[in-house]
Design a protein around this motif. Structure first.
Motif, short mmCIF file in Angstrom:
data_model
loop_
_atom_site.label_atom_id
_atom_site.label_comp_id
_atom_site.label_asym_id
_atom_site.label_seq_id
_atom_site.Cartn_x
_atom_site.Cartn_y
_atom_site.Cartn_z
N ILE A 25 -13.75 -63.22 -14.55
CA ILE A 25 -13.39 -64.63 -14.40
C ILE A 25 -13.52 -65.00 -12.93
O ILE A 25 -13.22 -64.19 -12.05
CB ILE A 25 -11.98 -64.92 -14.94
CG1 ILE A 25 -11.72 -66.43 -14.93
CG2 ILE A 25 -10.93 -64.15 -14.19
CD1 ILE A 25 -10.55 -66.85 -15.77
N GLY A 26 -14.00 -66.22 -12.68
CA GLY A 26 -14.18 -66.63 -11.30
C GLY A 26 -14.46 -68.11 -11.18
O GLY A 26 -14.21 -68.90 -12.10
N THR A 44 -15.67 -70.04 -14.39
CA THR A 44 -16.68 -69.31 -15.14
C THR A 44 -16.09 -68.00 -15.65
O THR A 44 -15.24 -67.41 -14.99
CB THR A 44 -17.94 -69.06 -14.29
OG1 THR A 44 -18.88 -68.28 -15.04
CG2 THR A 44 -17.62 -68.35 -13.00
N PHE A 45 -16.52 -67.60 -16.81
CA PHE A 45 -16.05 -66.32 -17.34
C PHE A 45 -17.14 -65.67 -18.16
O PHE A 45 -18.02 -66.34 -18.72
CB PHE A 45 -14.75 -66.47 -18.14
CG PHE A 45 -14.83 -67.43 -19.30
CD1 PHE A 45 -15.10 -66.98 -20.58
CD2 PHE A 45 -14.62 -68.78 -19.10
CE1 PHE A 45 -15.17 -67.86 -21.64
CE2 PHE A 45 -14.69 -69.67 -20.15
CZ PHE A 45 -14.96 -69.21 -21.43
N LYS A 49 -19.62 -57.00 -22.50
CA LYS A 49 -20.42 -56.51 -23.62
C LYS A 49 -21.20 -57.61 -24.33
O LYS A 49 -22.00 -57.33 -25.21
CB LYS A 49 -19.51 -55.81 -24.63
CG LYS A 49 -18.65 -54.73 -24.00
CD LYS A 49 -19.02 -53.38 -24.50
CE LYS A 49 -18.08 -52.33 -23.99
NZ LYS A 49 -18.48 -51.68 -22.80
N VAL A 50 -20.97 -58.86 -23.97
CA VAL A 50 -21.67 -59.99 -24.58
C VAL A 50 -22.50 -60.67 -23.50
O VAL A 50 -21.97 -61.01 -22.45
CB VAL A 50 -20.65 -61.00 -25.17
CG1 VAL A 50 -21.36 -62.19 -25.78
CG2 VAL A 50 -19.77 -60.32 -26.18
N PRO A 51 -23.79 -60.86 -23.72
CA PRO A 51 -24.63 -61.43 -22.65
C PRO A 51 -24.50 -62.94 -22.51
O PRO A 51 -25.42 -63.61 -22.07
CB PRO A 51 -26.05 -61.03 -23.08
CG PRO A 51 -25.96 -60.92 -24.56
CD PRO A 51 -24.57 -60.44 -24.87
N CYS A 52 -23.37 -63.50 -22.88
CA CYS A 52 -23.16 -64.94 -22.77
C CYS A 52 -22.17 -65.23 -21.64
O CYS A 52 -21.12 -64.60 -21.58
CB CYS A 52 -22.63 -65.47 -24.10
SG CYS A 52 -22.91 -67.20 -24.33
N VAL A 53 -22.51 -66.16 -20.77
CA VAL A 53 -21.66 -66.56 -19.66
C VAL A 53 -21.25 -68.01 -19.87
O VAL A 53 -22.10 -68.87 -20.14
CB VAL A 53 -22.41 -66.42 -18.31
CG1 VAL A 53 -21.54 -66.86 -17.17
CG2 VAL A 53 -22.90 -65.01 -18.11
N PHE A 154 -14.09 -61.88 -10.61
CA PHE A 154 -13.30 -60.67 -10.55
C PHE A 154 -13.34 -60.05 -11.93
O PHE A 154 -13.20 -60.75 -12.94
CB PHE A 154 -11.84 -60.98 -10.17
CG PHE A 154 -11.69 -61.47 -8.76
CD1 PHE A 154 -11.71 -60.57 -7.70
CD2 PHE A 154 -11.54 -62.81 -8.50
CE1 PHE A 154 -11.56 -61.03 -6.40
CE2 PHE A 154 -11.40 -63.27 -7.21
CZ PHE A 154 -11.41 -62.38 -6.15
N TRP A 155 -13.51 -58.74 -12.00
CA TRP A 155 -13.60 -58.03 -13.27
C TRP A 155 -12.31 -57.25 -13.51
O TRP A 155 -11.85 -56.50 -12.66
CB TRP A 155 -14.80 -57.10 -13.28
CG TRP A 155 -16.06 -57.89 -13.34
CD1 TRP A 155 -16.78 -58.38 -12.30
CD2 TRP A 155 -16.72 -58.33 -14.52
NE1 TRP A 155 -17.84 -59.10 -12.75
CE2 TRP A 155 -17.83 -59.09 -14.11
CE3 TRP A 155 -16.47 -58.18 -15.87
CZ2 TRP A 155 -18.70 -59.67 -15.02
CZ3 TRP A 155 -17.34 -58.77 -16.77
CH2 TRP A 155 -18.44 -59.50 -16.33
#
Length: 156
Positions: A25-26, A44-45, A49-53, A154-155
Motif C-alpha cells: 500500500i502506498g 494505491t495498493f 500474488k495478483v497482477p492487478c494494481v 510499503f509491503w
C-alpha cells in the motif's frame, strides 16, 4: 475451552500475517497530459500474488470527484536484481458530482519499479494512455489522456 481459543487465536494471527505479507500500500501522484482528469494524488495498493494494481483518487472534495483504476500487469521482468519494468492493460472509472458526469475507459500502462530494504519498500514511475468516455451533460470522449505517476509502496 481456554486452550481451544488460544490455538484458534494463534492460527488466526498466523493466517493474517500470511495475508498481509503479500500486501503493498502506498501513494502516487503526478500530472496528466491531455484533456483528462488528473494531476492529483492517489492511494494505491497491490496484492503480490495478483497482477492487478488498484488506485483510488479524490482530486476534489468540493465538488466531490472520485477516480478508480485497476491495472492488470501482463509482465514484470527484471532488469537487474531489484529493478524491473512492467506493462499491462487496465480499466478506469471516474465520477464528478458537480456536473453529475461519469467516465469509463481503458488503460495501457508501462512503468519501472525498484524494491529496497529487502523488498519492504518499492519506488516506481509509470505512464499510461487512459482514453475515457464521459457521460453526463452530453457524451464526449477524452482520447488524449496520459497520466504520469511517481509513487511508493510499503509491503507488509
Amino acid at each position: 475451552m481456554k486452550k481451544l481459543f488460544s490455538v484458534l487465536a494463534v492460527l488466526f494471527v498466523m493466517g493474517t500475517a500470511n495475508v498481509f505479507a503479500s500486501t503493498g500500500i502506498g501513494l502516487q501522484g503526478g500530472p496528466t497530459i491531455g484533456n483528462g482528469v488528473g494531476g492529483s494524488g492517489a492511494v494505491t495498493f497491490k496484492l503480490d500474488k495478483v497482477p492487478c494494481v488498484f488506485a483510488v483518487t479524490v482530486p476534489s472534495f468540493d465538488p466531490l470527484m472520485v477516480g478508480i483504476t485497476a491495472d492488470w500487469w501482463l509482465a514484470n521482468p527484471k532488469i537487474q536484481r531489484n529493478w524491473g519494468y512492467y506493462y499491462g492493460v487496465g480499466v478506469a472509472g471516474a465520477f464528478d458530482t458537480a456536473s453529475t458526469t461519469f467516465g469509463i475507459g481503458g488503460r495501457a500502462v508501462i512503468g519501472t519499479n525498484v524494491f529496497l530494504l529487502n523488498r519492504f519498500f518499492e519506488l516506481y514511475a509509470q505512464a499510461a494512455w487512459n482514453p475515457m468516455f464521459w457521460i453526463g451533460n452530453g457524451a464526449h470522449p477524452a482520447l488524449v489522456n496520459f497520466p504520469i505517476d511517481l509513487g511508493f509502496r510499503f509491503w507488509f
